[in-house]
Scaffold this motif. Structure first.
Motif, short mmCIF file in Angstrom:
data_model
loop_
_atom_site.label_atom_id
_atom_site.label_comp_id
_atom_site.label_asym_id
_atom_site.label_seq_id
_atom_site.Cartn_x
_atom_site.Cartn_y
_atom_site.Cartn_z
N UNK A 95 13.63 -9.91 -3.89
CA UNK A 95 14.26 -8.78 -5.05
C UNK A 95 15.64 -9.38 -5.43
N UNK A 96 16.60 -9.70 -4.17
CA UNK A 96 18.09 -9.84 -4.43
C UNK A 96 18.09 -11.27 -5.28
N UNK A 97 17.50 -12.17 -5.25
CA UNK A 97 17.51 -13.40 -6.05
C UNK A 97 17.09 -13.17 -7.60
N UNK A 98 16.09 -12.28 -7.64
CA UNK A 98 15.44 -11.70 -9.22
C UNK A 98 16.46 -11.03 -9.69
N UNK A 99 16.93 -10.06 -9.05
CA UNK A 99 17.82 -8.96 -9.65
C UNK A 99 19.15 -9.86 -9.94
N UNK A 100 19.59 -10.82 -9.18
CA UNK A 100 20.87 -11.67 -9.49
C UNK A 100 20.52 -12.21 -10.74
N UNK A 101 19.61 -12.98 -11.00
CA UNK A 101 19.42 -13.76 -12.02
C UNK A 101 19.39 -12.98 -13.42
N UNK A 117 8.99 -6.39 -14.71
CA UNK A 117 9.10 -6.01 -13.51
C UNK A 117 9.32 -4.57 -12.99
N UNK A 118 9.88 -3.86 -13.87
CA UNK A 118 10.08 -2.30 -13.70
C UNK A 118 8.59 -1.31 -14.18
N UNK A 119 7.98 -2.21 -14.75
CA UNK A 119 6.73 -1.64 -15.33
C UNK A 119 5.97 -1.51 -14.02
N UNK A 120 5.96 -2.39 -12.77
CA UNK A 120 5.32 -2.22 -11.68
C UNK A 120 5.47 -0.74 -10.94
N UNK A 121 6.41 -0.38 -11.35
CA UNK A 121 7.00 1.25 -10.69
C UNK A 121 5.95 2.30 -11.44
N UNK A 122 5.42 1.99 -12.55
CA UNK A 122 4.43 3.12 -13.40
C UNK A 122 3.00 2.72 -13.07
N UNK A 123 2.70 1.61 -12.46
CA UNK A 123 1.17 1.56 -12.22
C UNK A 123 0.78 1.89 -10.99
N UNK A 124 -0.27 2.96 -10.83
CA UNK A 124 -0.72 3.43 -9.37
C UNK A 124 -1.38 2.37 -8.78
N UNK A 151 0.75 -8.72 -0.51
CA UNK A 151 0.62 -7.30 -1.36
C UNK A 151 1.81 -6.33 -1.13
N UNK A 152 2.21 -6.20 0.04
CA UNK A 152 3.33 -5.25 0.39
C UNK A 152 4.53 -5.87 -0.34
N UNK A 153 4.80 -7.02 -0.56
CA UNK A 153 6.27 -7.67 -1.03
C UNK A 153 6.04 -7.18 -2.60
N UNK A 154 4.67 -7.74 -3.15
CA UNK A 154 4.59 -7.27 -4.55
C UNK A 154 4.79 -6.00 -4.93
N UNK A 155 4.50 -5.07 -4.12
CA UNK A 155 4.41 -3.71 -4.48
C UNK A 155 5.77 -3.28 -4.43
N UNK A 156 6.53 -3.86 -3.39
CA UNK A 156 8.24 -3.37 -3.20
C UNK A 156 9.08 -3.98 -4.04
#
Length: 288
Positions: A95-101, A117-124, A151-156
């Motif tokens: 997450x830090x590497x992606x956010x930095x880029x 990426x932020x769209x993942x926050x809205x998907x149940x 899976x947990x990393x992708x969700x977080x």
């Protein structure tokens, strides 16, 4: 400078605020205190005197030993620690590497990628279970720790990128340029200069990732339900399995002892890092 005068209205307002805060404190602390008290009672007393404190001379400390051994909470605890540690590390670093880029480099589609990426926050999560199940099955990662961690990393990641992007945007560009002039590579400037400055955000992401992973049940149940996955169960799955271990007669003393085993690490992590939590969420969200 004029002194602030105390009026009956301000006194009444303060009294109402303090009363509400005290009520909130009681509502928050009472379930925790009741949980710890009940975990020290024999199973027969859980319903006979549910709100009475346990007798000092009859504390059922064996509830914890039975939960750890007979209930296999020792194995479940190890699985939860391993899965949570790998997940938190992956979410924070990736997450830090992606956010930095996304925060530091302007390239075609960067804004669209951020919203992706932020769209993942809205998907149940329930909508993603079926495709994730077949994806892990095709990769041979179903009923494995590696598959669950991925899976947990992708969700977080969506939440981590949302918070950390705001942090990296708030850091002065001159620090990044000075690091490059001193001979650092882009990765060196990221790890040695920019990443330490984003420490509040990293801690915030780590806390939320830890709490979400440590207490997660639904995804673990879906992806660790195959044959031979009994030894890979995490603490929430193990707690749900107590009825089977107890031969369909629920040992409530063991259940509450298991709940305490689950809750204590979360309390310790939160108490140690709580001062970073509010600061991290505020800075990341407002400046993002």
């Amino acid at each position: 400078m004029s002194e602030q005068r105390t009026t009956p209205k301000t006194v009444m307002t303060s009294g109402v605020i303090y009363t509400l805060l005290i009520c909130y404190l009681v509502i928050t602390l009472f379930p925790m205190l009741w949980l710890f008290m009940t975990s020290l009672k024999p199973s027969g007393e859980v319903f006979d005197a549910p709100f009475a404190p346990p007798a000092v001379d009859a504390l059922a400390l064996d509830n914890f030993s039975r939960a750890w051994t007979a209930g296999s909470f020792g194995d479940y605890f190890f699985n939860s620690v391993l899965v949570t540690a790998c997940t938190v590390t992956g979410v924070v670093f990736i997450g830090a590497m992606a956010a930095y880029a996304l925060a530091r480099f302007a390239f075609p589609g960067s804004r669209a990628l951020l919203f992706y990426f932020l769209g993942g926050l809205m998907i149940p999560l329930q909508l993603a279970v079926v495709p994730l199940f077949f994806q892990l099955k095709a990769m041979g990662l179903l009923s494995s720790r590696v598959g669950l961690v991925l899976v947990y990393i992708g969700v977080g990641l969506p939440f981590a990128i949302f918070i950390l992007t705001g942090f990296f945007r708030s850091l002065p560009k001159s620090l990044h340029e000075a690091a490059l002039l001193d001979g650092c590579t882009e990765f060196g400037a990221f790890t040695r200069v920019m990443l330490p400055l984003a420490r509040p955000g990293l801690i915030t992401v780590a806390i939320f990732s830890f709490i979400g992973t440590w207490n997660e049940y639904f995804l673990a149940f879906m992806f660790l339900s195959g044959e031979g996955s009994e030894a890979l169960r995490t603490l929430p799955l193990g707690l749900a399995n107590v009825t089977i271990v107890s031969q369909y007669k629920v040992d409530w003393g063991m259940v509450f002892a298991g709940l305490v085993i689950i809750v204590i690490p979360t309390l310790i992590i939160y108490l140690l890092l709580q001062r970073h939590l509010t600061k991290g969420v505020t800075l990341g969200a407002v400046k993002g």
